[in-house]
Design an enzyme around this catalytic site. Structure first.
Site, PDB file in Angstrom:
ATOM      1  N   ASP A  41       1.186  19.995 -20.505  1.00 30.37           N
ATOM      2  CA  ASP A  41       0.304  18.843 -20.659  1.00 30.37           C
ATOM      3  C   ASP A  41       1.103  17.877 -21.537  1.00 30.37           C
ATOM      4  OD1 ASP A  41      -1.484  16.943 -21.388  1.00 30.37           O
ATOM      5  OD2 ASP A  41      -3.123  18.315 -21.832  1.00 30.37           O
ATOM      6  N   HIS A  86     -19.655  14.625 -26.359  1.00 34.95           N
ATOM      7  CA  HIS A  86     -19.404  13.704 -27.466  1.00 34.95           C
ATOM      8  C   HIS A  86     -19.237  12.259 -27.002  1.00 34.95           C
ATOM      9  CE1 HIS A  86     -15.575  15.092 -25.973  1.00 34.95           C
ATOM     10  NE2 HIS A  86     -14.942  14.120 -26.582  1.00 34.95           N
ATOM     11  N   TYR A 120       0.842  -1.208   0.000  1.00 32.15           N
ATOM     12  CA  TYR A 120       0.000   0.000   0.000  1.00 32.15           C
ATOM     13  C   TYR A 120       0.875   1.255   0.000  1.00 32.15           C
ATOM     14  CZ  TYR A 120      -3.789   3.195   1.187  1.00 32.15           C
ATOM     15  OH  TYR A 120      -4.705   4.215   1.164  1.00 32.15           O
ATOM     16  N   LYS A 140      -0.303   7.287 -23.243  1.00 33.55           N
ATOM     17  CA  LYS A 140       0.174   7.521 -24.612  1.00 33.55           C
ATOM     18  C   LYS A 140       1.653   7.132 -24.680  1.00 33.55           C
ATOM     19  CE  LYS A 140      -3.619  10.317 -24.419  1.00 33.55           C
ATOM     20  NZ  LYS A 140      -4.452  10.459 -23.225  1.00 33.55           N
ATOM     21  N   ALA A 196       1.129  14.618 -22.470  1.00 37.88           N
ATOM     22  CA  ALA A 196       0.670  13.308 -22.940  1.00 37.88           C
ATOM     23  C   ALA A 196       1.588  12.708 -24.013  1.00 37.88           C
ATOM     24  CB  ALA A 196      -0.757  13.416 -23.462  1.00 37.88           C
ATOM     25  N   PHE A 220      -6.929  20.074 -24.557  1.00 32.83           N
ATOM     26  CA  PHE A 220      -7.669  18.864 -24.905  1.00 32.83           C
ATOM     27  C   PHE A 220      -8.997  18.898 -24.141  1.00 32.83           C
ATOM     28  CE2 PHE A 220      -8.737  14.321 -24.485  1.00 32.83           C
ATOM     29  CZ  PHE A 220      -8.949  14.096 -25.826  1.00 32.83           C
ATOM     30  N   ASP A 221      -9.972  18.118 -24.583  1.00 32.37           N
ATOM     31  CA  ASP A 221     -11.333  18.272 -24.032  1.00 32.37           C
ATOM     32  C   ASP A 221     -11.437  18.028 -22.527  1.00 32.37           C
ATOM     33  OD1 ASP A 221     -10.915  15.580 -24.515  1.00 32.37           O
ATOM     34  OD2 ASP A 221     -12.797  15.221 -25.555  1.00 32.37           O
TER      35      ASP A 221
HETATM   36  N1  F0G Z   1      -4.147  15.827 -22.274  1.00 30.67           N
HETATM   37  C1  F0G Z   1      -4.111  15.467 -23.571  1.00 30.67           C
HETATM   38  C2  F0G Z   1      -3.345  16.295 -24.550  1.00 30.67           C
HETATM   39  C3  F0G Z   1      -4.767  14.319 -23.969  1.00 30.67           C
HETATM   40  O1  F0G Z   1      -4.725  13.963 -25.258  1.00 30.67           O
HETATM   41  C4  F0G Z   1      -5.484  13.551 -23.020  1.00 30.67           C
HETATM   42  C5  F0G Z   1      -6.202  12.359 -23.404  1.00 30.67           C
HETATM   43  C6  F0G Z   1      -5.481  13.969 -21.682  1.00 30.67           C
HETATM   44  C7  F0G Z   1      -4.795  15.112 -21.351  1.00 30.67           C
HETATM   45  C8  F0G Z   1      -6.199  13.199 -20.613  1.00 30.67           C
HETATM   46  O2  F0G Z   1      -5.553  12.014 -20.334  1.00 30.67           O
HETATM   47  O3  F0G Z   1      -7.162  10.201 -20.971  1.00 30.67           O
HETATM   48  O4  F0G Z   1      -5.227   9.749 -19.462  1.00 30.67           O
HETATM   49  O5  F0G Z   1      -7.142  11.075 -18.669  1.00 30.67           O
HETATM   50  N2  F0G Z   1      -6.437  12.062 -24.578  1.00 30.67           N
HETATM   51  C9  F0G Z   1      -7.057  10.873 -25.075  1.00 30.67           C
HETATM   52  C10 F0G Z   1      -7.265  11.022 -26.550  1.00 30.67           C
HETATM   53  C11 F0G Z   1      -8.259  10.424 -24.344  1.00 30.67           C
HETATM   54  O6  F0G Z   1      -7.996  10.181 -27.102  1.00 30.67           O
HETATM   55  O7  F0G Z   1      -6.703  11.907 -27.183  1.00 30.67           O
HETATM   56  P1  F0G Z   1      -6.321  10.687 -19.838  1.00 30.67           P
END
Ligand code: F0G
Length: 462
Positions: A216, A453, A73, A259, A218, A125-126
């Site tokens: 960010d 979406h 843990y 990613k 990713a 990102f969304d």
């Molecule tokens: N920031 C970016 C640039 C992303 O592309 C994503 C996720 C996130 C943050 C959030 O990360 O999914 O691990 O919580 N992008 C995926 C996509 C979902 O399909 O582009 P997460």
């Protein structure tokens, strides 16, 4: 075709069978899914390009790591292995595992933002946008103008528009800007990279105005590959050195490890400076939302796989193959005169659906039209990155008009072969032949208040 497919620097040890439905079955399935690709079953998709997130194939070393995962843990050896890898690659004093990228946003953003504050990014990102808005703050996208012209082939179309950034800070007041976010690569702009120069310029502006700079991260490894390839002074630098320099310009990062760390689940938060008060607050939020700070919502086996994947994801040969696959697909589209966000970016091809369906207005979601057609044509699951995804203005409720109407074919890492890539290209070529006969798009019959979406129901407009 001028481009050669770069052979995979691996071979296949374990296979996952695929099912191919007939066209009639696919037409029925997408109707049952209310024309929302997220509501399809994975098993009904022949080639699943919905996302490159968490859909990667792990290596034999990572799977062996899964068995070695320490499930203590607190203070598991897998945690320490991950922290060592994180510190080594990013050169940050504090590394916090979380279960995925948005969990990092949920933990960190409320510490920096709130009602009345603004966050400015080269593009949110969304989910990142949603987590800014959940704190009560608002988002401003500030990508370079070139990004808005998919046909314009110049490097680093993911960059921040630094002149506009300065103007925005002047207009709104630096004290009202909670953070600047550099998304690398810039997903919503088509996986387009950010140059080191741009990062340096943005960091100088942030520093001058005492605004926190968050990465960010990713797709930070793919971004580093583009810097090495296209920014002359980095030609002879290693990917790791490029990453370390890039991260040295920021104060914090949030990262979806699903990613470029080539895992199925995981994320990280990084805080550069050991003396930052953010560390103690990050730990507290993490304990509330994710679990004790040495596991951050992950199993020990996930921490172990991420520690290994972080290194595999920055390997030069792997990155050359990875970006090569996307470029191969792009070259096939060039041959067919199909427009996309060009030059090809990091993690997929963003087809210019507005160019393919000029007769369909943004209010009828051309990006969604092409995504549905791709599924019907070849069982390929993709997604809209356009007005359908962008949704409504949080203040007025009005449909926003996105800068692009893309259909994203996001390529999972180490999963699909050259033959699969040809299936993707062939399907787009077939759809282009009949594109002018598709006269109308879709209307939404039900939508949730945010991130619609993922869940909305649609119907074709007849
Ligand atoms: N920031 C970016 C640039 C992303 O592309 C994503 C996720 C996130 C943050 C959030 O990360 O999914 O691990 O919580 N992008 C995926 C996509 C979902 O399909 O582009 P997460």
């Amino acid at each position: 075709m001028a481009i050669k497919y770069i052979p995979e620097p691996f071979r296949i040890k374990s296979v996952e069978p695929l099912k191919i439905l007939s066209k009639e079955e696919r037409i029925q399935k997408i109707k049952e899914a209310k024309y929302n690709l997220f509501l399809l079953k994975g098993e009904d998709c022949y080639i699943d390009l919905l996302t490159d997130s968490g859909t990667n194939a792990m290596s034999q070393d990572q799977w062996a790591g899964v068995m070695r995962g320490d499930e203590a843990y607190a203070g598991a050896s897998s945690y320490y292995k991950l922290i060592e890898a994180g510190k080594d690659i990013f050169n940050y004093d504090y590394i916090q595992p979380v279960h995925q990228g948005r969990a990092g946003e949920k933990v960190l953003f409320p510490l920096l933002l709130g009602a009345g504050k603004l966050a400015i990014s080269n593009m949110f990102f969304d989910t990142t946008r949603a987590h800014v808005e959940l704190t009560g703050a608002r988002c401003i996208d500030c990508v370079v103008e070139a990004a808005k012209d998919p046909a314009r082939r110049i490097p680093f179309k993911g960059n921040m528009d630094v002149e506009r950034l300065e103007r925005l800070i002047g207009e709104h007041g630096a004290e009202n800007i909670g953070m600047i976010v550099m998304t690398i690569t810039n997903n919503s702009a088509g996986g387009q990279p950010v140059s080191m120069k741009n990062m340096r310029d943005v960091a100088a502006i942030a520093k001058k105005h005492h605004i926190l700079l968050n990465i960010d991260a990713a797709r930070y490894a793919e971004n580093a590959y583009f810097v090495q390839r296209d920014e002359a002074e980095y030609k002879n630098k290693s990917i790791k050195d490029i990453i370390r320099e890039m991260f040295s310009y920021a104060d914090t990062f949030t990262m979806s490890a699903k990613k470029d760390a080539i895992v199925n689940m995981g994320g990280l938060i990084g805080v550069k400076d050991a003396s930052s008060p953010l560390i103690i607050k990050t730990k507290a939020n993490c304990i509330c939302y994710e679990g004790f700070f040495t596991y951050g919502g992950l199993s020990g086996r996930d921490l172990e796989a991420m520690a290994i994947g972080l290194y595999e994801g920055i390997d030069n040969d792997y990155l050359r193959y990875r970006i090569g696959q996307i470029e191969y697909l792009a070259a096939r589209l060039d041959d067919a005169g199909i427009g996309y966000q060009s030059p090809a970016g990091g993690h997929g091809i963003f087809v210019d659906a507005a160019a393919m369906f000029p007769q369909i207005p943004y209010t009828e979601y051309p990006g969604q039209v092409l995504a549905v057609e791709l599924y019907k044509e070849a069982g390929i699951r993709s997604c809209d990155i356009g007005s359908y995804m962008l949704g409504n203005d949080p203040d007025t409720g009005k449909q926003l008009h996105a800068d692009f109407e893309f259909t994203r074919l996001a390529i999972p890492r180490r999963v699909y072969t050259q033959a699969h890539t040809d299936v993707m290209a062939d399907a787009l070529v077939e759809i282009k032949k009949r594109a002018s006969q598709i006269r109308r798009g879709y209307r939404i019959t039900w939508e949730p208040p945010i991130l619609r979406h993922f869940q909305a129901h649609l119907e074709p407009i007849c």
